[in-house]
Design an enzyme around this catalytic site. Structure first.
Site, PDB file in Angstrom:
ATOM      1  N   LEU A   1       0.852  -1.188   0.000  1.00 61.04           N
ATOM      2  CA  LEU A   1       0.000   0.000   0.000  1.00 61.04           C
ATOM      3  C   LEU A   1       0.885   1.235   0.000  1.00 61.04           C
ATOM      4  O   LEU A   1       1.991   1.217   0.539  1.00 61.04           O
ATOM      5  CB  LEU A   1      -0.917   0.019   1.234  1.00 61.04           C
ATOM      6  CG  LEU A   1      -2.015  -1.046   1.303  1.00 61.04           C
ATOM      7  CD1 LEU A   1      -2.728  -0.984   2.653  1.00 61.04           C
ATOM      8  CD2 LEU A   1      -3.021  -0.884   0.169  1.00 61.04           C
ATOM      9  N   ASP A   2       0.376   2.323  -0.574  1.00 61.50           N
ATOM     10  CA  ASP A   2       1.130   3.568  -0.629  1.00 61.50           C
ATOM     11  C   ASP A   2       1.280   4.178   0.766  1.00 61.50           C
ATOM     12  O   ASP A   2       0.548   3.837   1.705  1.00 61.50           O
ATOM     13  CB  ASP A   2       0.426   4.576  -1.544  1.00 61.50           C
ATOM     14  CG  ASP A   2       0.384   4.128  -2.993  1.00 61.50           C
ATOM     15  OD1 ASP A   2       1.228   3.299  -3.378  1.00 61.50           O
ATOM     16  OD2 ASP A   2      -0.499   4.609  -3.729  1.00 61.50           O
ATOM     17  N   LEU A   3       2.194   5.122   0.863  1.00 62.48           N
ATOM     18  CA  LEU A   3       2.455   5.818   2.121  1.00 62.48           C
ATOM     19  C   LEU A   3       1.188   6.402   2.738  1.00 62.48           C
ATOM     20  O   LEU A   3       0.962   6.305   3.945  1.00 62.48           O
ATOM     21  CB  LEU A   3       3.475   6.941   1.861  1.00 62.48           C
ATOM     22  CG  LEU A   3       3.887   7.816   3.039  1.00 62.48           C
ATOM     23  CD1 LEU A   3       4.776   7.035   3.996  1.00 62.48           C
ATOM     24  CD2 LEU A   3       4.609   9.069   2.554  1.00 62.48           C
TER      25      LEU A   3
ATOM     26  N   THR B   1      -1.954   5.505   2.096  1.00 58.41           N
ATOM     27  CA  THR B   1      -3.079   4.577   2.077  1.00 58.41           C
ATOM     28  C   THR B   1      -3.059   3.735   3.342  1.00 58.41           C
ATOM     29  O   THR B   1      -2.001   3.319   3.804  1.00 58.41           O
ATOM     30  CB  THR B   1      -3.014   3.661   0.841  1.00 58.41           C
ATOM     31  OG1 THR B   1      -2.998   4.469  -0.334  1.00 58.41           O
ATOM     32  CG2 THR B   1      -4.221   2.736   0.781  1.00 58.41           C
TER      33      THR B   1
ATOM     34  N   HIS C   1       0.014   2.816  -8.250  1.00 55.33           N
ATOM     35  CA  HIS C   1      -0.951   3.873  -7.906  1.00 55.33           C
ATOM     36  C   HIS C   1      -2.261   3.717  -8.692  1.00 55.33           C
ATOM     37  O   HIS C   1      -2.865   4.708  -9.111  1.00 55.33           O
ATOM     38  CB  HIS C   1      -0.362   5.255  -8.192  1.00 55.33           C
ATOM     39  CG  HIS C   1       0.783   5.646  -7.301  1.00 55.33           C
ATOM     40  ND1 HIS C   1       0.833   5.338  -5.960  1.00 55.33           N
ATOM     41  CD2 HIS C   1       1.930   6.336  -7.566  1.00 55.33           C
ATOM     42  CE1 HIS C   1       1.958   5.814  -5.433  1.00 55.33           C
ATOM     43  NE2 HIS C   1       2.643   6.400  -6.389  1.00 55.33           N
TER      44      HIS C   1
END
Length: 232
Positions: free
Chosen positions: A101-103, A105, A184
Site C-alpha cells: 500500500l502507498d504511504l 493509504t 498507484h
C-alpha cells in the site's frame, strides 16, 4: 530442509547460534546425535534440540491494519516502515508483504513467509479481488461505474485496466474492487475520469476482511479459515 534452518525457524534462534549448539551435541535426528548442520530433515523426522522435541516449522500468516504515513518496506531513510512493527516476531526478515500500500493509504496488509500463498493472492491470473474504500475531491459520476467495468486507459500504459467493480456509496465515496495491482492504480483510474482520490483505505483481499478490532499498526495471525479461503 537443512537442520540448522529447520531449528532456526522452529526456535527463533539465529542459524549461527544453532550451529554452535549443534556442535555441542545438543541435536538429535531420529534418535541419533548429529553435528552436521547441513543434514537434510523433513517434518516426518523426529528432531530434538537441547533435549526437547522440536516440531517442524510452519508458515506464518498475519493481517495488519496499516497506519497512515508508513511505507511498505523493510528499510526507509525517511519514513517508518510496516515491517518495523513486527520487531517482536522471530525472524522478521523472513516475512514479506502479499501486496503493498502507498504511504498515504491505510488498511489491510497480509504478511507471510509462504511465497506460494502470497503469489496466489497477488497474481492477476488467480483473480483475487482487492477492495478499497475511496473518497474523492469531486462527486463520483454514475457513468464511472460502467467505465471502470470496461477498463480505462492510464497515462503511460499500453493496455486498458482489467474490469473493476465500482460501488458508489455516496456522492464522494465508493468501494472499488480490483483484480490487478498496477502502480498507484486507484488514484490513476480516478484521475483518468477527472477526479482526485483524497482518502484511500483497503478493507478486503480475496475473502479476507480487515479485522475491525485492530487499531492502526496492530496485527494478528490469520485464522485457518482465512488462510484456506485465500489459497483457493
Amino acid at each position: 530442509m537443512r537442520l540448522d534452518k529447520y531449528l532456526s525457524q522452529s526456535t527463533g534462534l539465529s542459524r549461527k547460534d544453532i550451529k554452535r549448539l549443534i556442535h555441542k551435541d545438543l541435536a538429535t535426528v531420529n534418535g541419533m546425535v548429529t553435528r552436521d548442520s547441513s543434514l537434510q530433515v523433513s517434518e516426518d523426522d523426529n528432531v530434538t534440540f537441547q533435549e526437547m522435541v522440536v516440531d517442524a516449522p510452519r508458515p506464518r500468516y498475519f493481517m495488519m491494519n496499516k497506519p497512515y504515513g508508513y511505507v511498505c518496506s523493510s528499510e526507509d531513510p525517511t519514513n517508518a516502515t510496516v515491517m518495523g512493527l513486527l520487531i517482536d516476531e522471530p525472524r522478521p526478515t523472513d516475512l514479506h508483504l502479499a501486496g503493498r500500500l502507498d504511504l498515504d493509504t491505510t488498511g489491510l496488509l497480509l504478511i507471510t513467509d509462504d511465497g506460494q500463498w502470497s503469489h496466489r493472492l497477488t497474481s492477476p491470473k488467480h483473480k483475487q479481488g482487492k477492495r478499497y474504500l475511496v473518497e474523492t475531491a469531486d462527486p463520483i459520476e454514475a457513468s464511472t461505474v460502467e467505465l471502470f467495468a470496461q477498463g480505462v486507459q492510464l497515462i503511460n500504459e499500453k493496455q486498458l485496466t482489467k474490469p473493476a467493480t465500482l460501488e458508489i456509496l455516496g456522492s464522494h465515496q465508493a468501494y472499488l474492487t480490483l483484480m490487478e495491482g498496477r502502480y498507484h492504480q486507484v488514484k490513476r483510474m480516478f484521475a483518468s475520469v477527472g477526479n482526485k482520490v483524497t482518502k484511500l483505505h483497503r478493507d478486503r483481499i480475496s475473502h479476507i476482511d480487515l479485522d475491525e478490532s485492530l487499531a492502526p499498526g496492530e496485527y494478528r495471525e490469520l485464522t485457518h479459515e482465512e488462510i484456506n479461503i485465500s489459497a483457493q
